[in-house]
Design an enzyme around this catalytic site. Sequence first.
Site, PDB file in Angstrom:
ATOM      1  N   SER A  90      -1.829 -35.483  -8.259  1.00 22.89           N
ATOM      2  CA  SER A  90      -1.838 -34.818  -9.564  1.00 22.89           C
ATOM      3  C   SER A  90      -2.367 -33.397  -9.511  1.00 22.89           C
ATOM      4  O   SER A  90      -2.209 -32.643 -10.471  1.00 22.89           O
ATOM      5  CB  SER A  90      -2.678 -35.629 -10.556  1.00 22.89           C
ATOM      6  OG  SER A  90      -4.035 -35.582 -10.218  1.00 22.89           O
TER       7      SER A  90
ATOM      8  N   THR B 139      -4.012 -33.603 -14.030  1.00 16.83           N
ATOM      9  CA  THR B 139      -4.864 -32.417 -14.101  1.00 16.83           C
ATOM     10  C   THR B 139      -6.301 -32.887 -13.955  1.00 16.83           C
ATOM     11  O   THR B 139      -6.604 -34.026 -14.264  1.00 16.83           O
ATOM     12  CB  THR B 139      -4.713 -31.766 -15.503  1.00 16.83           C
ATOM     13  OG1 THR B 139      -3.357 -31.440 -15.719  1.00 16.83           O
ATOM     14  CG2 THR B 139      -5.561 -30.517 -15.660  1.00 16.83           C
TER      15      THR B 139
ATOM     16  N   THR C   1      -4.513 -28.037 -11.704  1.00 14.27           N
ATOM     17  CA  THR C   1      -3.421 -28.997 -11.826  1.00 14.27           C
ATOM     18  C   THR C   1      -2.225 -28.617 -10.964  1.00 14.27           C
ATOM     19  O   THR C   1      -2.055 -27.440 -10.626  1.00 14.27           O
ATOM     20  CB  THR C   1      -2.953 -29.052 -13.297  1.00 14.27           C
ATOM     21  OG1 THR C   1      -2.007 -30.111 -13.450  1.00 14.27           O
ATOM     22  CG2 THR C   1      -2.292 -27.762 -13.746  1.00 14.27           C
TER      23      THR C   1
ATOM     24  N   ARG D 192       7.675 -23.157 -14.625  1.00 13.80           N
ATOM     25  CA  ARG D 192       6.999 -23.651 -15.836  1.00 13.80           C
ATOM     26  C   ARG D 192       5.484 -23.561 -15.654  1.00 13.80           C
ATOM     27  O   ARG D 192       4.940 -23.977 -14.633  1.00 13.80           O
ATOM     28  CB  ARG D 192       7.412 -25.102 -16.105  1.00 13.80           C
ATOM     29  CG  ARG D 192       6.718 -25.764 -17.315  1.00 13.80           C
ATOM     30  CD  ARG D 192       5.528 -26.605 -16.911  1.00 13.80           C
ATOM     31  NE  ARG D 192       4.995 -27.400 -18.020  1.00 13.80           N
ATOM     32  CZ  ARG D 192       3.844 -28.049 -17.977  1.00 13.80           C
ATOM     33  NH1 ARG D 192       3.096 -28.014 -16.898  1.00 13.80           N
ATOM     34  NH2 ARG D 192       3.432 -28.755 -19.007  1.00 13.80           N
ATOM     35  N   VAL D 193       4.824 -22.984 -16.640  1.00 10.59           N
ATOM     36  CA  VAL D 193       3.360 -22.920 -16.623  1.00 10.59           C
ATOM     37  C   VAL D 193       2.863 -23.779 -17.772  1.00 10.59           C
ATOM     38  O   VAL D 193       3.355 -23.658 -18.890  1.00 10.59           O
ATOM     39  CB  VAL D 193       2.879 -21.461 -16.777  1.00 10.59           C
ATOM     40  CG1 VAL D 193       1.374 -21.405 -16.961  1.00 10.59           C
ATOM     41  CG2 VAL D 193       3.291 -20.634 -15.556  1.00 10.59           C
ATOM     42  N   GLY D 194       1.920 -24.629 -17.498  1.00 11.42           N
ATOM     43  CA  GLY D 194       1.389 -25.503 -18.542  1.00 11.42           C
ATOM     44  C   GLY D 194       0.190 -24.892 -19.243  1.00 11.42           C
ATOM     45  O   GLY D 194      -0.005 -23.672 -19.241  1.00 11.42           O
ATOM     46  N   ASP D 195      -0.622 -25.747 -19.814  1.00 10.51           N
ATOM     47  CA  ASP D 195      -1.782 -25.273 -20.569  1.00 10.51           C
ATOM     48  C   ASP D 195      -2.968 -24.919 -19.671  1.00 10.51           C
ATOM     49  O   ASP D 195      -3.817 -24.106 -20.052  1.00 10.51           O
ATOM     50  CB  ASP D 195      -2.210 -26.321 -21.605  1.00 10.51           C
ATOM     51  CG  ASP D 195      -2.512 -27.690 -20.985  1.00 10.51           C
ATOM     52  OD1 ASP D 195      -1.978 -27.985 -19.893  1.00 10.51           O
ATOM     53  OD2 ASP D 195      -3.270 -28.453 -21.592  1.00 10.51           O
TER      54      ASP D 195
ATOM     55  N   THR E 133      -6.440 -32.494 -20.424  1.00 11.24           N
ATOM     56  CA  THR E 133      -5.397 -33.052 -19.571  1.00 11.24           C
ATOM     57  C   THR E 133      -4.334 -33.625 -20.503  1.00 11.24           C
ATOM     58  O   THR E 133      -4.584 -33.823 -21.690  1.00 11.24           O
ATOM     59  CB  THR E 133      -5.934 -34.170 -18.646  1.00 11.24           C
ATOM     60  OG1 THR E 133      -6.464 -35.232 -19.465  1.00 11.24           O
ATOM     61  CG2 THR E 133      -7.026 -33.681 -17.720  1.00 11.24           C
ATOM     62  N   GLY E 134      -3.165 -33.907 -19.954  1.00 16.33           N
ATOM     63  CA  GLY E 134      -2.098 -34.470 -20.787  1.00 16.33           C
ATOM     64  C   GLY E 134      -1.011 -33.444 -21.067  1.00 16.33           C
ATOM     65  O   GLY E 134      -0.945 -32.403 -20.395  1.00 16.33           O
TER      66      GLY E 134
ATOM     67  N   GLY F 231       0.851 -30.560 -21.724  1.00 10.86           N
ATOM     68  CA  GLY F 231       0.409 -29.177 -21.897  1.00 10.86           C
ATOM     69  C   GLY F 231       1.088 -28.453 -23.040  1.00 10.86           C
ATOM     70  O   GLY F 231       0.463 -27.653 -23.740  1.00 10.86           O
TER      71      GLY F 231
HETATM   72  N1  GLY Z   1      -1.893 -30.465 -18.812  1.00  9.50           N
HETATM   73  C1  GLY Z   1      -1.249 -30.130 -17.632  1.00  9.50           C
HETATM   74  C2  GLY Z   1       0.088 -29.597 -17.802  1.00  9.50           C
HETATM   75  O1  GLY Z   1       0.743 -29.869 -18.811  1.00  9.50           O
HETATM   76  O2  GLY Z   1       0.537 -28.890 -16.930  1.00  9.50           O
END
Ligand code: GLY
Length: 373
Positions: free
Chosen positions: A94, A221, A239, A249-252, A272-273, A275
Amino acid sequence: MSKPIKRRDFMRAGAVAGMTLASAKSAISQFPNLLVQSAIKPVVVSSANGNRFRHGGDMTVVQKAFTMMVQGADVLDALVAGVNIVELDPLDDSVGYGGLPNADGVVQLDASCMHGPKKRAGAVASLEGVRTPSLVAKSVLETTDHHLLVGKGAQMFARNMGFKIEDDLNTEHSRRLWLEWKRRTDPSHYLDPKTRAEVWHREGLKMVAEGLVDREHYYGTINCNGINAKGEICGVTTTSGLAWKIPGRVGDSPILGAGLYVDGAVGAAGSTGRGEANLYNLCSFLIVEEMRRGKHPKDAGLEALRRIKANTVEKRLLNSKGNPSFGVNFYIINAKGEFAGVSMYQGPSYAMCSDAGPQTLPCEGLLQGKPND
Ligand code: GLY
């Protein structure tokens, strides 16, 4: 010029002010904890993956971070040393090395960190080839005037800072899972304009349902936040992002206010979760602001989850009960050392470590049931 007195010092001074010198000395020798009672109790909180023993390791993330912190290390140095354990674990798919790759089979990593006392932050996104993106994010914080470096630029920066660049961060495990996903999916990774259902997402979730991929690792994450006895607060989030994501793609996680936010005077929150749900609502910032207005970490976190629920209206993101069909979690501490873990659904847990040792505790869930009800 005299230094402004801190609240903590004020309380210590106040405790002693009403005593004669002799009675104060006697009280201190009888009750050595008296003077530290009003001081902050150091604590580290993290996502649940922060309290698992790792391949060959003798400490969990929260234990390592807490131990370093109480031994006097800088809070952020301690937290980053903690999450490095997961980043470097080849058996954890992860985060960091061996994280689940993107749709092209390439591991791209995101991380951010924030230092309360220094009022500085650093982040990297879509970083390839470095096992410990949290350390590169800390390098951005420490050595540049910027906050966020992405892609090739982030990698070039890491190389120049002396980080080892590897061709491929896949392990056999992560590569095998990617091949299985590739075998199952249409090469198109975009929303069907009619159904707005992503083939890749549906197949990815099926692999979760079949037990091939841990649900928590799909958006896997680690976020870790800490406060020391001086009230210094820091946080870090790292993460490999959403499994099988569209490259780039960039997450949160690397976005301040979303995957992490720290205000040294108020507290820290990280997530986490899913994004995208968090990015649409900038929940870590929201949580810190709710705490600034006086909310306890738990109530501030639940408020953010309510915001996400209210702003989730697309059918593809709702289950049969009309509730969000995904999980999202927040890990929170305030400047008093109070803390909480909250989740969209009852069920996930979080990790914490205090002077009583490391613990895994249930998150406070906003909703009963399951995302896929
Ligand atoms: N929370 C991690 C992501 O969505 O990349």
